[in-house]
Design a protein around this motif. Structure first.
Motif, PDB file in Angstrom:
ATOM      1  N   THR A  12       0.827  -1.205   0.000  1.00 21.90           N
ATOM      2  CA  THR A  12       0.000   0.000   0.000  1.00 21.90           C
ATOM      3  C   THR A  12       0.863   1.258   0.000  1.00 21.90           C
ATOM      4  N   THR A  15       2.562   1.739  -3.334  1.00 16.84           N
ATOM      5  CA  THR A  15       1.595   2.223  -4.324  1.00 16.84           C
ATOM      6  C   THR A  15       1.358   3.712  -4.152  1.00 16.84           C
ATOM      7  N   TRP A  16       1.174   4.158  -2.919  1.00 18.28           N
ATOM      8  CA  TRP A  16       0.970   5.589  -2.671  1.00 18.28           C
ATOM      9  C   TRP A  16       2.196   6.397  -3.050  1.00 18.28           C
ATOM     10  N   LEU A  48      -9.139   9.408  -6.355  1.00 23.69           N
ATOM     11  CA  LEU A  48      -9.869   8.141  -6.401  1.00 23.69           C
ATOM     12  C   LEU A  48      -8.891   6.978  -6.537  1.00 23.69           C
ATOM     13  N   THR A  49      -7.863   7.156  -7.330  1.00 27.22           N
ATOM     14  CA  THR A  49      -6.851   6.118  -7.506  1.00 27.22           C
ATOM     15  C   THR A  49      -6.087   5.864  -6.213  1.00 27.22           C
ATOM     16  N   VAL A  51      -7.306   5.748  -3.376  1.00 23.74           N
ATOM     17  CA  VAL A  51      -8.149   4.879  -2.550  1.00 23.74           C
ATOM     18  C   VAL A  51      -8.269   3.485  -3.153  1.00 23.74           C
ATOM     19  N   VAL A  52      -8.442   3.406  -4.467  1.00 25.95           N
ATOM     20  CA  VAL A  52      -8.735   2.133  -5.134  1.00 25.95           C
ATOM     21  C   VAL A  52      -7.483   1.312  -5.431  1.00 25.95           C
ATOM     22  N   ALA A  53      -6.396   1.958  -5.814  1.00 25.36           N
ATOM     23  CA  ALA A  53      -5.193   1.246  -6.251  1.00 25.36           C
ATOM     24  C   ALA A  53      -4.616   0.290  -5.208  1.00 25.36           C
ATOM     25  N   PHE A  55      -6.137  -1.575  -3.089  1.00 25.58           N
ATOM     26  CA  PHE A  55      -6.940  -2.794  -3.134  1.00 25.58           C
ATOM     27  C   PHE A  55      -6.600  -3.630  -4.356  1.00 25.58           C
ATOM     28  N   VAL A  56      -6.414  -2.969  -5.482  1.00 24.23           N
ATOM     29  CA  VAL A  56      -6.066  -3.680  -6.710  1.00 24.23           C
ATOM     30  C   VAL A  56      -4.678  -4.314  -6.580  1.00 24.23           C
ATOM     31  N   THR A  59      -4.779  -7.281  -4.276  1.00 27.00           N
ATOM     32  CA  THR A  59      -5.439  -8.413  -4.923  1.00 27.00           C
ATOM     33  C   THR A  59      -4.501  -9.089  -5.919  1.00 27.00           C
TER      34      THR A  59
END
Length: 70
Positions: A12, A15-16, A48-49, A51-53, A55-56, A59
């Motif tokens: 996470t 990604t950020w 939005l990315t 928040v969503v990225a 999780f992607v 996964t």
């Protein structure tokens, strides 16, 4: 269990970090380009990315998170 949490937090945060670098990358461009790059729509999509990225990414890399790559 705790190593899974550490790997998930690492994924996470990485990604950020990448998304923040991508947001700041166009800063040296000419001033008149900035409105198009930093328009309200693109900044909204970036938020939005953020928040969503994660999780992607979690996964997609779930096998590595769960087992540690072994």
């Amino acid at each position: 269990m705790t190593m899974s949490v550490v790997r998930m937090a690492t994924a996470t945060l990485a990604t950020w970090a990448v998304l923040i670098v991508l947001l700041l990358a166009p800063a040296p461009l000419p001033e008149h380009w900035r409105y198009y790059i930093y328009s309200p729509a693109s900044v909204g999509l970036w938020m939005l990315t953020m928040v969503v990225a994660p999780f992607v990414i979690c996964t997609v890399t779930w096998q590595w998170i769960r087992t540690g790559g072994t």
